[in-house]
Design a protein around this motif. Sequence first.
Motif, PDB file in Angstrom:
ATOM      1  N   GLN A   1       0.823  -1.197   0.000  1.00 47.65           N
ATOM      2  CA  GLN A   1       0.000   0.000   0.000  1.00 47.65           C
ATOM      3  C   GLN A   1       0.865   1.258   0.000  1.00 47.65           C
ATOM      4  O   GLN A   1       1.968   1.276   0.536  1.00 47.65           O
ATOM      5  N   GLN A   2       0.328   2.317  -0.597  1.00 49.02           N
ATOM      6  CA  GLN A   2       1.054   3.579  -0.693  1.00 49.02           C
ATOM      7  C   GLN A   2       1.460   4.097   0.683  1.00 49.02           C
ATOM      8  O   GLN A   2       2.555   4.599   0.867  1.00 49.02           O
ATOM      9  N   MET A   3       0.577   3.943   1.666  1.00 47.51           N
ATOM     10  CA  MET A   3       0.883   4.425   3.009  1.00 47.51           C
ATOM     11  C   MET A   3       2.104   3.706   3.583  1.00 47.51           C
ATOM     12  O   MET A   3       2.942   4.318   4.239  1.00 47.51           O
ATOM     13  N   ALA A   4       2.202   2.413   3.334  1.00 49.16           N
ATOM     14  CA  ALA A   4       3.352   1.658   3.838  1.00 49.16           C
ATOM     15  C   ALA A   4       4.639   2.153   3.192  1.00 49.16           C
ATOM     16  O   ALA A   4       5.671   2.268   3.857  1.00 49.16           O
ATOM     17  N   TRP A   5       4.585   2.453   1.906  1.00 50.06           N
ATOM     18  CA  TRP A   5       5.784   2.970   1.228  1.00 50.06           C
ATOM     19  C   TRP A   5       6.222   4.291   1.839  1.00 50.06           C
ATOM     20  O   TRP A   5       7.410   4.510   2.079  1.00 50.06           O
ATOM     21  N   SER A   6       5.277   5.171   2.089  1.00 55.16           N
ATOM     22  CA  SER A   6       5.655   6.473   2.659  1.00 55.16           C
ATOM     23  C   SER A   6       6.220   6.301   4.071  1.00 55.16           C
ATOM     24  O   SER A   6       7.165   6.998   4.453  1.00 55.16           O
ATOM     25  N   ASP A   7       5.680   5.357   4.834  1.00 54.33           N
ATOM     26  CA  ASP A   7       6.221   5.092   6.172  1.00 54.33           C
ATOM     27  C   ASP A   7       7.636   4.528   6.088  1.00 54.33           C
ATOM     28  O   ASP A   7       8.518   4.917   6.859  1.00 54.33           O
ATOM     29  N   LEU A   8       7.848   3.606   5.152  1.00 53.01           N
ATOM     30  CA  LEU A   8       9.191   3.039   4.983  1.00 53.01           C
ATOM     31  C   LEU A   8      10.194   4.103   4.537  1.00 53.01           C
ATOM     32  O   LEU A   8      11.323   4.146   5.033  1.00 53.01           O
TER      33      LEU A   8
ATOM     34  N   LYS B   1      14.801   7.533   5.583  1.00 49.70           N
ATOM     35  CA  LYS B   1      15.414   8.853   5.396  1.00 49.70           C
ATOM     36  C   LYS B   1      15.538   9.663   6.683  1.00 49.70           C
ATOM     37  O   LYS B   1      16.457  10.463   6.819  1.00 49.70           O
ATOM     38  N   VAL B   2      14.622   9.464   7.620  1.00 51.85           N
ATOM     39  CA  VAL B   2      14.611  10.305   8.819  1.00 51.85           C
ATOM     40  C   VAL B   2      15.067   9.548  10.066  1.00 51.85           C
ATOM     41  O   VAL B   2      16.022   9.949  10.733  1.00 51.85           O
ATOM     42  N   TYR B   3      14.376   8.456  10.387  1.00 52.95           N
ATOM     43  CA  TYR B   3      14.596   7.814  11.683  1.00 52.95           C
ATOM     44  C   TYR B   3      15.792   6.867  11.718  1.00 52.95           C
ATOM     45  O   TYR B   3      16.537   6.844  12.696  1.00 52.95           O
ATOM     46  N   ARG B   4      15.987   6.089  10.670  1.00 52.29           N
ATOM     47  CA  ARG B   4      17.110   5.149  10.659  1.00 52.29           C
ATOM     48  C   ARG B   4      18.449   5.873  10.815  1.00 52.29           C
ATOM     49  O   ARG B   4      19.276   5.464  11.628  1.00 52.29           O
ATOM     50  N   PRO B   5      18.682   6.965  10.073  1.00 51.42           N
ATOM     51  CA  PRO B   5      19.961   7.670  10.259  1.00 51.42           C
ATOM     52  C   PRO B   5      20.165   8.186  11.690  1.00 51.42           C
ATOM     53  O   PRO B   5      21.289   8.237  12.179  1.00 51.42           O
ATOM     54  N   ARG B   6      19.095   8.534  12.371  1.00 52.28           N
ATOM     55  CA  ARG B   6      19.206   9.010  13.752  1.00 52.28           C
ATOM     56  C   ARG B   6      19.635   7.892  14.694  1.00 52.28           C
ATOM     57  O   ARG B   6      20.274   8.146  15.711  1.00 52.28           O
ATOM     58  N   MET B   7      19.255   6.666  14.370  1.00 49.53           N
ATOM     59  CA  MET B   7      19.569   5.541  15.250  1.00 49.53           C
ATOM     60  C   MET B   7      20.926   4.916  14.958  1.00 49.53           C
ATOM     61  O   MET B   7      21.490   4.243  15.812  1.00 49.53           O
ATOM     62  N   LEU B   8      21.440   5.119  13.751  1.00 54.35           N
ATOM     63  CA  LEU B   8      22.713   4.498  13.376  1.00 54.35           C
ATOM     64  C   LEU B   8      23.852   4.994  14.257  1.00 54.35           C
ATOM     65  O   LEU B   8      23.978   6.183  14.516  1.00 54.35           O
ATOM     66  N   ARG B   9      24.666   4.070  14.670  1.00 52.30           N
ATOM     67  CA  ARG B   9      25.856   4.426  15.435  1.00 52.30           C
ATOM     68  C   ARG B   9      27.093   4.386  14.548  1.00 52.30           C
ATOM     69  O   ARG B   9      28.102   4.994  14.864  1.00 52.30           O
ATOM     70  N   CYS B  10      27.025   3.605  13.467  1.00 55.16           N
ATOM     71  CA  CYS B  10      28.079   3.536  12.465  1.00 55.16           C
ATOM     72  C   CYS B  10      27.461   2.921  11.209  1.00 55.16           C
ATOM     73  O   CYS B  10      26.304   2.534  11.219  1.00 55.16           O
ATOM     74  N   ASP B  11      28.207   2.860  10.118  1.00 51.93           N
ATOM     75  CA  ASP B  11      27.663   2.303   8.878  1.00 51.93           C
ATOM     76  C   ASP B  11      27.144   0.890   9.097  1.00 51.93           C
ATOM     77  O   ASP B  11      27.751   0.088   9.811  1.00 51.93           O
ATOM     78  N   SER B  12      26.010   0.605   8.468  1.00 50.65           N
ATOM     79  CA  SER B  12      25.410  -0.714   8.606  1.00 50.65           C
ATOM     80  C   SER B  12      24.598  -1.035   7.360  1.00 50.65           C
ATOM     81  O   SER B  12      23.973  -0.153   6.774  1.00 50.65           O
ATOM     82  N   ASP B  13      24.610  -2.304   6.963  1.00 50.33           N
ATOM     83  CA  ASP B  13      23.798  -2.761   5.838  1.00 50.33           C
ATOM     84  C   ASP B  13      22.398  -3.168   6.286  1.00 50.33           C
ATOM     85  O   ASP B  13      21.550  -3.489   5.467  1.00 50.33           O
ATOM     86  N   TYR B  14      22.163  -3.188   7.586  1.00 49.27           N
ATOM     87  CA  TYR B  14      20.851  -3.570   8.101  1.00 49.27           C
ATOM     88  C   TYR B  14      19.814  -2.510   7.741  1.00 49.27           C
ATOM     89  O   TYR B  14      20.080  -1.315   7.814  1.00 49.27           O
ATOM     90  N   VAL B  15      18.623  -2.974   7.381  1.00 47.92           N
ATOM     91  CA  VAL B  15      17.521  -2.046   7.143  1.00 47.92           C
ATOM     92  C   VAL B  15      16.877  -1.704   8.481  1.00 47.92           C
ATOM     93  O   VAL B  15      16.711  -0.548   8.839  1.00 47.92           O
ATOM     94  N   PHE B  16      16.516  -2.738   9.239  1.00 48.65           N
ATOM     95  CA  PHE B  16      15.927  -2.531  10.557  1.00 48.65           C
ATOM     96  C   PHE B  16      17.007  -2.766  11.601  1.00 48.65           C
ATOM     97  O   PHE B  16      17.683  -3.781  11.595  1.00 48.65           O
ATOM     98  N   LEU B  17      17.150  -1.836  12.484  1.00 49.49           N
ATOM     99  CA  LEU B  17      18.282  -1.828  13.398  1.00 49.49           C
ATOM    100  C   LEU B  17      17.945  -2.478  14.732  1.00 49.49           C
ATOM    101  O   LEU B  17      17.814  -1.822  15.753  1.00 49.49           O
TER     102      LEU B  17
END
Length: 129
Positions: A2-9, A14-30
């Motif tokens: 669904q379009q809503m799921a794409w926008s959430d992903l 773009k916003v939340y994953r970079p805030r949680m990263l502590r160093c480079d990672s290939d993981y999508v979900f941290l």
Amino acid sequence: MQQMAWSDLERYLKVYRPRMLRCDSDYVFLAGSHGSTVRDPALPWTDLSRRVEHLTAKYLWRCAGIGTHAFRHLVATAIIKASDLSDFKTAALVLNDRMSTVEKNYAHLRSSEGANRMTELLGATLRRM
């Protein structure tokens, strides 16, 4: 998807994953694997479910806390109870699970359906008895 799921992903990536990263990672979900003894420095926590349990205990009134798996049950139950026909197929699709598994685990939600249908079919007859 669904379009809503794409926008959430996209927002997560773009916003939340970079805030949680502590160093480079290939993981999508941290989040680390449950019970893993190996600590990956890129992961902000090792057990996402425990973190969710802590937060739900903290912010949900009179709640001892629920883990991530409980949300699957909430979603499945909501879908099945919202449908007059106990929509196991939709619940299975949403959960990415087999319909037989969903039926096995959520059949108890249908227990009153038989009695309700019997009343519809035989109500007049039963009232005359």
